[in-house]
Write a protein that holds these residues in place. Structure first.
Motif, PDB file in Angstrom:
ATOM      1  N   LEU A  75       0.823  -1.208   0.000  1.00 32.75           N
ATOM      2  CA  LEU A  75       0.000   0.000   0.000  1.00 32.75           C
ATOM      3  C   LEU A  75       0.858   1.258   0.000  1.00 32.75           C
ATOM      4  O   LEU A  75       0.487   2.260  -0.619  1.00 32.75           O
ATOM      5  N   SER A  76       2.001   1.205   0.644  1.00 27.79           N
ATOM      6  CA  SER A  76       2.873   2.386   0.636  1.00 27.79           C
ATOM      7  C   SER A  76       3.404   2.660  -0.771  1.00 27.79           C
ATOM      8  O   SER A  76       3.645   3.810  -1.128  1.00 27.79           O
ATOM      9  N   HIS A  77       3.542   1.615  -1.581  1.00 26.61           N
ATOM     10  CA  HIS A  77       4.007   1.780  -2.960  1.00 26.61           C
ATOM     11  C   HIS A  77       2.868   2.137  -3.926  1.00 26.61           C
ATOM     12  O   HIS A  77       3.070   2.897  -4.860  1.00 26.61           O
ATOM     13  N   CYS A  78       1.697   1.560  -3.715  1.00 28.53           N
ATOM     14  CA  CYS A  78       0.625   1.628  -4.718  1.00 28.53           C
ATOM     15  C   CYS A  78      -0.664   2.282  -4.241  1.00 28.53           C
ATOM     16  O   CYS A  78      -1.558   2.530  -5.054  1.00 28.53           O
ATOM     17  N   GLY A  79      -0.789   2.522  -2.966  1.00 24.79           N
ATOM     18  CA  GLY A  79      -2.046   2.991  -2.407  1.00 24.79           C
ATOM     19  C   GLY A  79      -2.572   4.270  -3.016  1.00 24.79           C
ATOM     20  O   GLY A  79      -3.768   4.383  -3.312  1.00 24.79           O
ATOM     21  N   GLU A  80      -1.709   5.224  -3.235  1.00 23.46           N
ATOM     22  CA  GLU A  80      -2.161   6.505  -3.792  1.00 23.46           C
ATOM     23  C   GLU A  80      -2.822   6.320  -5.156  1.00 23.46           C
ATOM     24  O   GLU A  80      -3.895   6.858  -5.421  1.00 23.46           O
ATOM     25  N   ALA A  81      -2.206   5.523  -6.017  1.00 24.41           N
ATOM     26  CA  ALA A  81      -2.765   5.282  -7.352  1.00 24.41           C
ATOM     27  C   ALA A  81      -4.069   4.498  -7.267  1.00 24.41           C
ATOM     28  O   ALA A  81      -5.028   4.790  -7.984  1.00 24.41           O
ATOM     29  N   LEU A  82      -4.126   3.497  -6.380  1.00 26.50           N
ATOM     30  CA  LEU A  82      -5.346   2.705  -6.240  1.00 26.50           C
ATOM     31  C   LEU A  82      -6.519   3.551  -5.752  1.00 26.50           C
ATOM     32  O   LEU A  82      -7.614   3.486  -6.305  1.00 26.50           O
ATOM     33  N   PHE A  83      -6.287   4.334  -4.717  1.00 25.65           N
ATOM     34  CA  PHE A  83      -7.362   5.146  -4.157  1.00 25.65           C
ATOM     35  C   PHE A  83      -7.765   6.273  -5.093  1.00 25.65           C
ATOM     36  O   PHE A  83      -8.934   6.674  -5.111  1.00 25.65           O
ATOM     37  N   ALA A  84      -6.848   6.765  -5.904  1.00 25.66           N
ATOM     38  CA  ALA A  84      -7.182   7.821  -6.867  1.00 25.66           C
ATOM     39  C   ALA A  84      -8.131   7.315  -7.945  1.00 25.66           C
ATOM     40  O   ALA A  84      -8.888   8.094  -8.535  1.00 25.66           O
ATOM     41  N   ASP A  85      -8.120   6.018  -8.209  1.00 26.55           N
ATOM     42  CA  ASP A  85      -8.978   5.436  -9.246  1.00 26.55           C
ATOM     43  C   ASP A  85     -10.419   5.245  -8.779  1.00 26.55           C
ATOM     44  O   ASP A  85     -11.312   5.043  -9.600  1.00 26.55           O
ATOM     45  N   ILE A  86     -10.668   5.305  -7.486  1.00 25.84           N
ATOM     46  CA  ILE A  86     -12.011   5.052  -6.947  1.00 25.84           C
ATOM     47  C   ILE A  86     -13.061   5.941  -7.593  1.00 25.84           C
ATOM     48  O   ILE A  86     -14.155   5.477  -7.917  1.00 25.84           O
ATOM     49  N   ILE A  87     -12.757   7.199  -7.804  1.00 30.37           N
ATOM     50  CA  ILE A  87     -13.754   8.127  -8.362  1.00 30.37           C
ATOM     51  C   ILE A  87     -14.221   7.714  -9.747  1.00 30.37           C
ATOM     52  O   ILE A  87     -15.280   8.153 -10.195  1.00 30.37           O
ATOM     53  N   ASN A  88     -13.461   6.864 -10.427  1.00 28.42           N
ATOM     54  CA  ASN A  88     -13.847   6.412 -11.763  1.00 28.42           C
ATOM     55  C   ASN A  88     -14.949   5.360 -11.752  1.00 28.42           C
ATOM     56  O   ASN A  88     -15.575   5.116 -12.785  1.00 28.42           O
ATOM     57  N   TYR A  89     -15.187   4.719 -10.602  1.00 30.86           N
ATOM     58  CA  TYR A  89     -16.227   3.686 -10.581  1.00 30.86           C
ATOM     59  C   TYR A  89     -17.260   3.845  -9.471  1.00 30.86           C
ATOM     60  O   TYR A  89     -18.309   3.203  -9.519  1.00 30.86           O
ATOM     61  N   THR A  90     -17.000   4.685  -8.478  1.00 28.39           N
ATOM     62  CA  THR A  90     -17.998   4.834  -7.408  1.00 28.39           C
ATOM     63  C   THR A  90     -17.810   6.144  -6.660  1.00 28.39           C
ATOM     64  O   THR A  90     -16.747   6.769  -6.722  1.00 28.39           O
ATOM     65  N   ASP A  91     -18.867   6.515  -5.947  1.00 27.10           N
ATOM     66  CA  ASP A  91     -18.785   7.648  -5.036  1.00 27.10           C
ATOM     67  C   ASP A  91     -18.895   7.179  -3.586  1.00 27.10           C
ATOM     68  O   ASP A  91     -19.128   7.952  -2.675  1.00 27.10           O
ATOM     69  N   VAL A  92     -18.706   5.881  -3.376  1.00 20.57           N
ATOM     70  CA  VAL A  92     -18.743   5.268  -2.049  1.00 20.57           C
ATOM     71  C   VAL A  92     -17.316   5.000  -1.590  1.00 20.57           C
ATOM     72  O   VAL A  92     -16.524   4.412  -2.328  1.00 20.57           O
ATOM     73  N   ALA A  93     -16.992   5.420  -0.374  1.00 21.20           N
ATOM     74  CA  ALA A  93     -15.683   5.091   0.197  1.00 21.20           C
ATOM     75  C   ALA A  93     -15.731   3.651   0.705  1.00 21.20           C
ATOM     76  O   ALA A  93     -16.615   3.308   1.499  1.00 21.20           O
ATOM     77  N   PRO A  94     -14.828   2.795   0.251  1.00 23.06           N
ATOM     78  CA  PRO A  94     -14.865   1.410   0.719  1.00 23.06           C
ATOM     79  C   PRO A  94     -14.475   1.311   2.189  1.00 23.06           C
ATOM     80  O   PRO A  94     -13.653   2.081   2.683  1.00 23.06           O
ATOM     81  N   THR A  95     -15.099   0.355   2.870  1.00 27.83           N
ATOM     82  CA  THR A  95     -14.676   0.002   4.220  1.00 27.83           C
ATOM     83  C   THR A  95     -13.668  -1.120   4.070  1.00 27.83           C
ATOM     84  O   THR A  95     -13.940  -2.113   3.377  1.00 27.83           O
ATOM     85  N   LEU A  96     -12.498  -0.974   4.690  1.00 28.72           N
ATOM     86  CA  LEU A  96     -11.453  -1.991   4.595  1.00 28.72           C
ATOM     87  C   LEU A  96     -11.363  -2.758   5.904  1.00 28.72           C
ATOM     88  O   LEU A  96     -11.451  -2.167   6.988  1.00 28.72           O
ATOM     89  N   GLN A  97     -11.205  -4.068   5.785  1.00 28.15           N
ATOM     90  CA  GLN A  97     -11.075  -4.925   6.958  1.00 28.15           C
ATOM     91  C   GLN A  97      -9.927  -5.894   6.746  1.00 28.15           C
ATOM     92  O   GLN A  97      -9.790  -6.468   5.666  1.00 28.15           O
ATOM     93  N   VAL A  98      -9.126  -6.085   7.784  1.00 27.91           N
ATOM     94  CA  VAL A  98      -8.054  -7.078   7.774  1.00 27.91           C
ATOM     95  C   VAL A  98      -8.569  -8.311   8.509  1.00 27.91           C
ATOM     96  O   VAL A  98      -9.086  -8.202   9.624  1.00 27.91           O
ATOM     97  N   SER A  99      -8.453  -9.473   7.876  1.00 19.31           N
ATOM     98  CA  SER A  99      -8.917 -10.726   8.481  1.00 19.31           C
ATOM     99  C   SER A  99      -7.848 -11.793   8.327  1.00 19.31           C
ATOM    100  O   SER A  99      -7.052 -11.748   7.396  1.00 19.31           O
TER     101      SER A  99
END
Length: 109
Positions: A75-99
């Motif tokens: 995530l430290s390497h790729c997180g910014e690019a991944l989260f920047a793409d969210i606006i292209n498919y949704t206006d919902v902020a995802p809830t993240l869970q570690v399991s």
């Protein structure tokens, strides 16, 4: 082994472009994260609630990594690019869970 779940709630008035998500975002995420430890990615798309109403979740994506440390480094390497793409498919902020991984489907979870 850990699983990161990204859950996209079907909030009133929200949008989710499943075509973009499946054909653009998932391959983009896979290409970015695999060199940084992604072991697998699986997505389920909401179709309906049990009573036939709209699905409570647009989508649930699960990403497998060897450990939390590997995920955090990815995530430290790729997180910014991944989260920047969210606006292209949704206006919902995802809830993240570690399991941690539990029972296998074939073992009668």
């Amino acid at each position: 082994m850990i699983r990161i779940s990204a859950v996209y709630a079907n909030e009133h008035g929200s949008r989710f472009d499943t075509q973009y998500y499946q054909h653009r975002h998932e391959p983009f995420a896979t290409d970015l994260l695999t060199p940084h430890g992604l072991l697998g990615l699986r997505t389920t798309l909401g179709e309906a609630a049990l009573d036939g109403a709209a699905p409570p979740f647009w989508a649930i994506s699960e990403l497998l990594f060897a450990s939390r440390e590997v995920f955090d480094a990815a995530l430290s390497h790729c997180g910014e690019a991944l989260f920047a793409d969210i606006i292209n498919y949704t206006d919902v902020a995802p809830t993240l869970q570690v399991s941690v991984l539990g029972s296998d489907w074939n073992k009668g979870a």
